[in-house]
Motif scaffolding. Structure first.
Motif, short mmCIF file in Angstrom:
data_model
loop_
_atom_site.label_atom_id
_atom_site.label_comp_id
_atom_site.label_asym_id
_atom_site.label_seq_id
_atom_site.Cartn_x
_atom_site.Cartn_y
_atom_site.Cartn_z
N ILE A 92 -31.08 22.50 -107.74
CA ILE A 92 -30.38 21.80 -108.82
C ILE A 92 -30.52 22.54 -110.14
O ILE A 92 -29.69 22.43 -111.03
CB ILE A 92 -30.91 20.34 -108.96
N TYR A 93 -31.60 23.34 -110.27
CA TYR A 93 -31.85 24.06 -111.53
C TYR A 93 -31.11 25.40 -111.60
O TYR A 93 -31.12 26.04 -112.66
CB TYR A 93 -33.35 24.31 -111.71
N ASN A 94 -30.53 25.85 -110.50
CA ASN A 94 -29.90 27.17 -110.49
C ASN A 94 -28.78 27.31 -111.52
O ASN A 94 -28.62 28.36 -112.15
CB ASN A 94 -29.37 27.50 -109.09
N GLY A 95 -28.00 26.25 -111.69
CA GLY A 95 -26.92 26.29 -112.67
C GLY A 95 -27.43 26.47 -114.08
O GLY A 95 -26.87 27.24 -114.88
N TRP A 96 -28.50 25.80 -114.41
CA TRP A 96 -29.06 25.89 -115.76
C TRP A 96 -29.72 27.23 -116.00
O TRP A 96 -29.60 27.82 -117.07
CB TRP A 96 -30.05 24.74 -115.99
#
Length: 389
Positions: free
Chosen positions: A355-359
């Protein structure tokens, strides 16, 4: 605009298919040669490495030769590389085939881009480059699924046979329909090195690296992202990838057209800024209605492929004298960005959550935006800098 640009786009489509297809038939190749999936995966790694290095070198070697002749010979080597791969009797023979395909394929892409920009009037250069990039992104939509279908139905060797046949058709078309194109004026190697050292060009190259690193931080792990955040099954993931590919094709054409309608500097800044916003928004989008998430993903996909043709157009407008070599080095550094993004994305997935990959990816894109802002605020062109030294 010269309709023959579409021939170059079709050639780019075929090359894009060869570059990306192996991931879909990796298990078939591993079984055929009795090697591990990891060793089969080296065929992808070596392709990217050779692809990144080849075009700048080959541009220098062929700088004095008429462009249609160079294009035909490069297509011929690309055809042979796929015949070689199709009939390889062992792993290392296939590896040699991949090396030849990577070297000739990268050169075909750069030649297609630079020839397209020279075949049209200046006001259509961005659009022409965008059409070539539509060919590359089109391989995501049609080329890859078709290759996987043929590989599973008829065997992996038939994939390379198909590519060889398509390349032969392109060669015949180029031979009979395209006019001779004189090589660009010879640029001394010393001048080319100075062009690469120019602060504006360095900033543009770094922007390419950071934007692609940011994109791949998420895109390389998009399947687990969709499965873990939305709980999608394999069928739905396949559909999502199809929609992504269609948006990517549209984005490639849009990026070139917009950079013609506006000026290249404004279009690059706007696209990267919007891409940055879309990267930040992607993890939030999974909590919104599915239709809204789909719309957001389409925007993200289109922008991811819109930046490259706009960047190429910016290079042409900033450094016409050395644009061929600069476009080739920009294409090379894009593969470095892909490698960095994939590596960093893997760390995020293993240590934290997908979920953190985009950020995390958005941080890279922001760095790319800063580099682009620096580049477009440099008023001197590369040529001005070179002539002043």
């Amino acid at each position: 605009m010269n309709k023959k640009v579409y021939i170059l786009a079709i050639a780019s489509f075929v090359v894009g298919t060869v570059e990306l297809i192996l991931g879909g038939i990796l298990d078939l190749i591993a079984d055929a040669f009795h090697v591990s999936l990891a060793k089969a995966g080296y065929l992808i790694s070596i392709y990217s490495f050779v692809y990144a290095l080849s075009a700048p070198i080959l541009l220098n070697v062929t700088a004095k030769i008429e462009r249609k002749k160079v294009y035909m010979w490069t297509l011929f080597i690309f055809l042979l590389s796929n015949v070689f791969s199709a009939y390889s009797s062992g792993y290392y023979m296939l590896l040699i085939g991949r090396i030849l395909a990577a070297a000739s394929g990268s050169f075909i892409i750069v030649l297609s881009t630079t020839m397209a920009s020279r075949m049209v009037k200046p006001e259509y250069q961005g659009r022409a480059i965008g059409i070539v990039f539509m060919g590359i992104s089109g391989s995501l939509v049609l080329g890859i699924p078709l290759g996987i279908l043929i590989g599973n139905a008829l065997g992996w060797r038939q994939v390379f046979v198909m590519i060889a046949i398509l390349t032969a058709i392109i060669m015949i078309t180029v031979w009979f329909t395209m006019e001779r194109l004189a090589p660009a004026p010879i640029v001394p190697l010393k001048t080319q090195v100075k062009a690469l050292r120019n602060k504006k060009m360095l900033a543009i190259h770094l922007a390419t690296l950071f934007v692609l690193a940011g994109h791949l931080t998420l895109y390389a792990y998009f399947t687990p992202f969709l499965q873990e955040t939305l709980g999608l099954n394999t069928t739905m993931v396949t559909i999502i990838y199809g929609i992504f590919g269609l948006a990517a094709v549209a984005g490639g054409g849009l990026g070139g057209a917009v950079s013609d309608r506006w000026n290249p500097s404004s279009s690059v800044i706007t696209m990267i800024a919007l891409f940055f916003v879309s990267m930040i928004a992607m993890p939030f989008g999974v909590h919104l209605p599915f239709v809204v998430f789909l719309l957001l993903m389409i925007i993200w996909s289109a922008l991811s492929w819109a930046v490259s043709p706009a960047q190429s157009n910016l290079i042409i407008h900033s450094a016409r004298e050395t644009s061929d070599i600069l476009i080739s080095t920009n294409a090379a550094i894009s593969h470095v960005g892909i490698a960095i993004g994939s590596y960093v994305g893997g760390i995020v997935v293993n240590q934290y959550s997908v979920i953190y990959n985009g950020w995390v990816g958005s941080i890279f894109v922001l760095l790319g935006l800063f580099c682009s802002l620096y580049a477009v605020t440099r008023t001197e062109s590369t040529a001005d800098t070179l002539h002043s030294k």
